[in-house]
Design a protein around this motif. Structure first.
Motif, PDB file in Angstrom:
ATOM      1  N   PRO A 298       0.828  -1.214   0.000  1.00  0.00           N
ATOM      2  CA  PRO A 298       0.000   0.000   0.000  1.00  0.00           C
ATOM      3  C   PRO A 298       0.859   1.259   0.000  1.00  0.00           C
ATOM      4  O   PRO A 298       1.848   1.354   0.734  1.00  0.00           O
ATOM      5  CB  PRO A 298      -0.804  -0.130   1.301  1.00  0.00           C
ATOM      6  N   GLY A 299       0.486   2.240  -0.821  1.00  0.00           N
ATOM      7  CA  GLY A 299       1.290   3.451  -0.990  1.00  0.00           C
ATOM      8  C   GLY A 299       1.532   4.217   0.291  1.00  0.00           C
ATOM      9  O   GLY A 299       2.603   4.797   0.495  1.00  0.00           O
ATOM     10  N   ASN A 300       0.536   4.235   1.201  1.00  0.00           N
ATOM     11  CA  ASN A 300       0.704   5.007   2.439  1.00  0.00           C
ATOM     12  C   ASN A 300       1.625   4.308   3.443  1.00  0.00           C
ATOM     13  O   ASN A 300       1.963   4.886   4.478  1.00  0.00           O
ATOM     14  CB  ASN A 300      -0.652   5.295   3.084  1.00  0.00           C
ATOM     15  N   TYR A 301       2.034   3.084   3.159  1.00  0.00           N
ATOM     16  CA  TYR A 301       2.946   2.365   4.051  1.00  0.00           C
ATOM     17  C   TYR A 301       4.227   3.169   4.263  1.00  0.00           C
ATOM     18  O   TYR A 301       4.754   3.250   5.380  1.00  0.00           O
ATOM     19  CB  TYR A 301       3.269   0.987   3.467  1.00  0.00           C
ATOM     20  N   TYR A 302       4.739   3.776   3.200  1.00  0.00           N
ATOM     21  CA  TYR A 302       6.039   4.441   3.268  1.00  0.00           C
ATOM     22  C   TYR A 302       5.979   5.783   3.992  1.00  0.00           C
ATOM     23  O   TYR A 302       7.026   6.320   4.372  1.00  0.00           O
ATOM     24  CB  TYR A 302       6.613   4.598   1.864  1.00  0.00           C
ATOM     25  N   ASP A 303       4.785   6.315   4.223  1.00  0.00           N
ATOM     26  CA  ASP A 303       4.663   7.599   4.917  1.00  0.00           C
ATOM     27  C   ASP A 303       5.179   7.517   6.352  1.00  0.00           C
ATOM     28  O   ASP A 303       5.723   8.499   6.873  1.00  0.00           O
ATOM     29  CB  ASP A 303       3.194   8.053   4.931  1.00  0.00           C
ATOM     30  N   SER A 304       5.027   6.349   6.973  1.00  0.00           N
ATOM     31  CA  SER A 304       5.405   6.211   8.386  1.00  0.00           C
ATOM     32  C   SER A 304       6.784   5.590   8.582  1.00  0.00           C
ATOM     33  O   SER A 304       7.248   5.467   9.715  1.00  0.00           O
ATOM     34  CB  SER A 304       4.365   5.356   9.122  1.00  0.00           C
ATOM     35  N   PRO A 306       9.991   6.649   7.955  1.00  0.00           N
ATOM     36  CA  PRO A 306      11.039   7.431   8.626  1.00  0.00           C
ATOM     37  C   PRO A 306      10.844   7.515  10.135  1.00  0.00           C
ATOM     38  O   PRO A 306      11.814   7.383  10.906  1.00  0.00           O
ATOM     39  CB  PRO A 306      10.911   8.814   7.967  1.00  0.00           C
ATOM     40  N   GLU A 307       9.604   7.713  10.568  1.00  0.00           N
ATOM     41  CA  GLU A 307       9.336   7.829  12.005  1.00  0.00           C
ATOM     42  C   GLU A 307       9.460   6.475  12.698  1.00  0.00           C
ATOM     43  O   GLU A 307       9.992   6.374  13.809  1.00  0.00           O
ATOM     44  CB  GLU A 307       7.940   8.403  12.223  1.00  0.00           C
ATOM     45  N   ARG A 308       8.984   5.415  12.054  1.00  0.00           N
ATOM     46  CA  ARG A 308       8.956   4.094  12.678  1.00  0.00           C
ATOM     47  C   ARG A 308      10.317   3.416  12.664  1.00  0.00           C
ATOM     48  O   ARG A 308      10.699   2.739  13.621  1.00  0.00           O
ATOM     49  CB  ARG A 308       7.937   3.214  11.948  1.00  0.00           C
ATOM     50  N   VAL A 309      11.089   3.602  11.591  1.00  0.00           N
ATOM     51  CA  VAL A 309      12.341   2.875  11.415  1.00  0.00           C
ATOM     52  C   VAL A 309      13.563   3.727  11.714  1.00  0.00           C
ATOM     53  O   VAL A 309      14.581   3.231  12.167  1.00  0.00           O
ATOM     54  CB  VAL A 309      12.429   2.314   9.975  1.00  0.00           C
ATOM     55  N   GLY A 310      13.459   5.026  11.489  1.00  0.00           N
ATOM     56  CA  GLY A 310      14.613   5.883  11.685  1.00  0.00           C
ATOM     57  C   GLY A 310      15.520   5.904  10.469  1.00  0.00           C
ATOM     58  O   GLY A 310      15.127   5.535   9.364  1.00  0.00           O
ATOM     59  N   GLN A 311      16.767   6.304  10.670  1.00  0.00           N
ATOM     60  CA  GLN A 311      17.699   6.478   9.562  1.00  0.00           C
ATOM     61  C   GLN A 311      18.114   5.135   8.967  1.00  0.00           C
ATOM     62  O   GLN A 311      18.429   4.184   9.688  1.00  0.00           O
ATOM     63  CB  GLN A 311      18.938   7.237  10.023  1.00  0.00           C
ATOM     64  N   ILE A 312      18.102   5.063   7.653  1.00  0.00           N
ATOM     65  CA  ILE A 312      18.583   3.885   6.939  1.00  0.00           C
ATOM     66  C   ILE A 312      19.526   4.330   5.831  1.00  0.00           C
ATOM     67  O   ILE A 312      19.546   5.508   5.463  1.00  0.00           O
ATOM     68  CB  ILE A 312      17.422   3.050   6.342  1.00  0.00           C
ATOM     69  N   GLU A 313      20.310   3.416   5.310  1.00  0.00           N
ATOM     70  CA  GLU A 313      21.294   3.753   4.290  1.00  0.00           C
ATOM     71  C   GLU A 313      20.677   3.877   2.904  1.00  0.00           C
ATOM     72  O   GLU A 313      21.202   4.574   2.045  1.00  0.00           O
ATOM     73  CB  GLU A 313      22.396   2.679   4.259  1.00  0.00           C
ATOM     74  N   GLU A 314      19.537   3.196   2.682  1.00  0.00           N
ATOM     75  CA  GLU A 314      18.935   3.141   1.365  1.00  0.00           C
ATOM     76  C   GLU A 314      18.055   4.357   1.095  1.00  0.00           C
ATOM     77  O   GLU A 314      17.547   5.001   2.021  1.00  0.00           O
ATOM     78  CB  GLU A 314      18.092   1.862   1.213  1.00  0.00           C
ATOM     79  N   ASP A 327      11.901  -2.649   8.418  1.00  0.00           N
ATOM     80  CA  ASP A 327      11.531  -2.728   9.827  1.00  0.00           C
ATOM     81  C   ASP A 327      12.800  -2.713  10.667  1.00  0.00           C
ATOM     82  O   ASP A 327      13.893  -3.008  10.164  1.00  0.00           O
ATOM     83  CB  ASP A 327      10.713  -3.991  10.105  1.00  0.00           C
ATOM     84  N   ARG A 328      12.660  -2.355  11.925  1.00  0.00           N
ATOM     85  CA  ARG A 328      13.806  -2.234  12.825  1.00  0.00           C
ATOM     86  C   ARG A 328      13.535  -2.975  14.125  1.00  0.00           C
ATOM     87  O   ARG A 328      12.395  -3.039  14.604  1.00  0.00           O
ATOM     88  CB  ARG A 328      14.095  -0.757  13.108  1.00  0.00           C
ATOM     89  N   ASP A 329      14.591  -3.559  14.695  1.00  0.00           N
ATOM     90  CA  ASP A 329      14.533  -4.086  16.052  1.00  0.00           C
ATOM     91  C   ASP A 329      15.724  -3.541  16.830  1.00  0.00           C
ATOM     92  O   ASP A 329      16.428  -2.636  16.356  1.00  0.00           O
ATOM     93  CB  ASP A 329      14.472  -5.620  16.061  1.00  0.00           C
TER      94      ASP A 329
END
Length: 383
Positions: A298-304, A306-314, A327-329
């Motif tokens: 779903p397109g709106n998946y990516y809206d959250s 940055p807030e949910r996962v934080g900084q990533i390299e990609e 996803d992050r742990d």
């Protein structure tokens, strides 16, 4: 051409040790996965073309094998055996008629196959293959096997005294057609779907019979939508190299993906194989070019993200364009994507996963993943 004895150099990135597991076998890694298929030659061509697997070995009429044809393809530490029977009265043929193209054997590399058989059957496993020694001019291999959920079996493979291409009875498969690899390194995990109320039974099997530990448990609050739900227990070997999530359906308003699988598979079985890569963007980009279809996120998946996962390299825009989830742990993050079923039955599919430290299974992606699967079910009329 890569020799299977190279598996001795097996390295598992992000490997964890689980002291609660009673690693009495022990298991060194996944040796191979065998699928019974309707046409092994064509299936091998598909996995080479779409997934970048390479020709490795062959057994059939030309090698003195009279009951089947088996093509072995490899990439990294992943080896798939694609087998078609010749006898319509055989167990292999019955398996295909009932389940379609499907995983039959999850083979595990051990130091002592006879002892693995003795240890597991003494703990209650149903025997499938008594220890047998197979030999040719390259040495000997000892194999044994036990039953697990449904018609799926585990074969224990001891190959320390073997230097051949794969197993006795196989010859190198020389082919001029080997499309470039797409970056698969090893099998990260393999998921089994079982019937309602059977998850704990099979988690107990892996704990008591195989000496595995329960890595994580998901209940219907973790994995659910407004319509469907499932529960899952992830079982792991003590060295963390083998992980088997076991799924069962939970009560929901509509038919869950697990119920759909069991209906079309005609019983419990292996739902998907997760292949690990170092560069998921490259792997998925290549697979898309080769015609592999993935679930739509779903397109709106990516809206959250940055807030949910934080900084990533990609680059998040690139991930969105490809449909790769994040996803992050507490140990890091992971990137994952799921193919659509690889045959007309909505059963077996593959996951492509890249771990950037994370040892979890993408709990934060469950909602979007389920919505994507339900959308496919709705299109099939099976929701």
């Amino acid at each position: 051409m890569q020799n299977l004895t190279d598996i001795k150099n097996y390295q598992y990135t992000g490997e964890k040790i689980f002291p609660e597991a009673k690693d009495f076998l022990p298991i060194n890694g996944t040796d191979y996965v065998e699928l019974y298929v309707g046409n092994a030659k064509q299936a091998a061509h598909f996995y080479k073309t779409a997934f970048g697997f390479q020709s490795l070995a062959y057994a059939g009429l030309e090698t003195g094998v009279k009951d089947r044809a088996s093509y072995v393809v490899s990439q990294g530490k992943v080896r798939l055996v694609l087998t078609t029977p010749f006898d319509p009265d055989s167990e292999m043929y019955r398996h295909i008629c009932q389940h379609g193209d499907a995983v039959k054997v999850i083979a595990l590399w051990v130091d002592d196959a006879a002892r693995a058989f003795e240890e597991t059957t003494a703990r209650g496993a149903k025997p499938y293959l008594e220890p047998v020694t197979e030999e040719d001019e390259h040495g000997k291999v000892v194999r044994s096997g036990i039953h697990t959920y449904g018609d799926t079996v585990h074969i224990f493979v001891e190959r320390k005294d073997y230097q051949g291409i794969f197993l006795p009875g196989y010859q190198p498969w020389e082919s001029d057609y080997n499309p470039p690899e797409v970056g698969f390194r090893y099998i990260d995990h393999m998921v089994g779907n079982v019937g309602e109320g059977e998850m704990n039974q099979w988690a107990k099997f892996y704990g008591e019979v195989m000496g595995f530990a329960n890595l994580i448990t998901f209940d219907d609050k973790d994995i659910s939508t407004a319509y469907t739900a499932l529960m899952s227990k992830v079982m792991t070997s003590g060295n963390g190299r083998i992980k088997f999530p076991i799924n069962e359906p939970a009560k929901g308003l509509k038919k869950s993906q697990i119920e759909e699988f069991i209906e079309f598979y005609k019983g419990p079985g292996c739902q998907h194989i997760a292949l690990a890569t170092h560069d998921i963007i490259f792997s998925v980009s290549e697979m898309r070019k080769r015609g592999v279809e993935f679930l739509h996120v779903p397109g709106n998946y990516y809206d959250s993200v940055p807030e949910r996962v934080g900084q990533i390299e990609e680059d998040l825009d690139v991930l969105k364009s490809l449909g790769i989830m994040v996803d992050r742990d507490e140990d890091g993050y992971l990137l994952q994507i799921f193919t659509k079923p690889l045959e007309d039955r909505p059963t077996l599919f593959f996951e492509i996963i890249q771990r950037k430290g994370a040892n979890s299974f993408g709990k934060g992606n469950f909602q979007a993943l389920f919505e994507s699967i339900e959308a496919e079910q709705a299109r099939r009329g099976t929701l």
